[in-house]
Design an enzyme around this catalytic site. Sequence first.
Site, PDB file in Angstrom:
ATOM      1  N   ILE A  42      72.560  15.940  36.611  1.00 36.37           N
ATOM      2  CA  ILE A  42      72.160  17.139  36.111  1.00 36.37           C
ATOM      3  C   ILE A  42      72.826  18.320  36.815  1.00 36.37           C
ATOM      4  CG2 ILE A  42      70.343  18.973  36.257  1.00 36.37           C
ATOM      5  CD1 ILE A  42      68.285  16.613  36.738  1.00 36.37           C
ATOM      6  N   GLY A  43      73.754  19.393  36.105  1.00 43.56           N
ATOM      7  CA  GLY A  43      74.695  20.175  36.554  1.00 43.56           C
ATOM      8  C   GLY A  43      73.946  21.476  36.760  1.00 43.56           C
ATOM      9  N   SER A  55      72.416  23.376  40.201  1.00 45.45           N
ATOM     10  CA  SER A  55      72.804  24.141  41.236  1.00 45.45           C
ATOM     11  C   SER A  55      74.296  24.133  41.787  1.00 45.45           C
ATOM     12  CB  SER A  55      72.000  23.443  42.647  1.00 45.45           C
ATOM     13  OG  SER A  55      70.661  23.386  42.299  1.00 45.45           O
ATOM     14  N   GLU A  64      61.515  18.125  34.423  1.00 40.36           N
ATOM     15  CA  GLU A  64      61.756  17.568  35.803  1.00 40.36           C
ATOM     16  C   GLU A  64      60.775  17.677  36.862  1.00 40.36           C
ATOM     17  OE1 GLU A  64      65.342  18.302  39.128  1.00 40.36           O
ATOM     18  OE2 GLU A  64      65.302  19.370  37.151  1.00 40.36           O
TER      19      GLU A  64
END
Length: 382
Positions: free
Chosen positions: A129-130, A132, A249
């Site tokens: 997951i990109g 933060s 999530e």
Amino acid sequence: MTPNFPPIRTAPAAAGLRAELRAFFASSVKGMTPARRARSWSGWDEEFSRALGQRGWIGMTWPEELGGRGASQLERYAVVEELLAAGAPVAAHWIADRQSGALLLRYGNEALKADMLPRIAAGELYFCIGMSEPGAGSDLASLRTRATATEGGWRVNGSKIWTTHAQHCHYMIALVRTGADAGDDRHAGFSQLVIELASPGVTVRPIEDQTGDAHFCEIFLDDVFVPAEQLLGQEGEGWNQVTAELALERSGPERFLSSHVLIEQLLATLCDQPGNTLTALTGAWAAELWTLRQMSLAVAAKLESGENPMIEASIVKDLGARFEQSVPRDLQAAYDDDAWGHDDGDLRETLSYLTAASPSFSLRGGTREILRGIIARGLGLR
């Protein structure tokens, strides 16, 4: 809007899965130390993920023609819960099964779905997951990674951080800025891209934590080309898409079962007549676990019905992280050599690992401050 956690009854089909799941997991984790099982959803094991895929336990809710089995969210919940309770090493397929595949199914074009979803369901294609970024953290609206339109696609420049297991993954779904810099609407101008991590210009650097593990990573994107067909959904709609993703999530049983192996090991190790402190502690844990599970199941039911339970998911994540951080802390405070059996080496090792690892539990999936801001806005308090 107010949070709503209706009573939930487990679907009969989900209940019927559990005997099969427990038999498989009992043999799969046999011989693993409790400290290793305590890593569970940070434990990387591609062979195990492929074995799950062969049994149809990844991508369960997806259509059969795309590698799934058309199962309900509550059936999937049963698989996830049993995996985590067993302490199985699920990290390889975890993010792709939990949220990346769901995003592809909802927003991906037909070519992307046909190519990627069957491989995810087989336990052979892994995602990270990109979201933060350095300097932005959980405040996604302040991220600065930019994708600029070019012939045939996009050129991406920037960086991401706390990107779990990026060093092993094939793809990252990244939230990037494709529109103008933030003005009055901080949430405008974002899009989501599926970035192949083997692309030229991608650098992945693992970050070692205080346990010695290195599952968090920083990713640098230097003029990385992303084909136009790897845009998810519509350009500029990334914020709405990512908020739906975060509900996936934040609400699952991984948000309160990260310390479950420690509780299990404690119960196996306690002497016949533990003191009042440990008796009260285990009773309090059992009551809180039951409550969190009911709340989490209610969110799964809302997802099943097509709702976006952002507030409820944020509450589960906030309370769940507080609980699973409190377990090793409170047990450490109550630790008394006279209260244990003679063979408690596994318990001590598991407690040591979780005491060091648990501070990160409130980081993954959004910090406590961000979550409470979401909850306050949803309740009309700010």
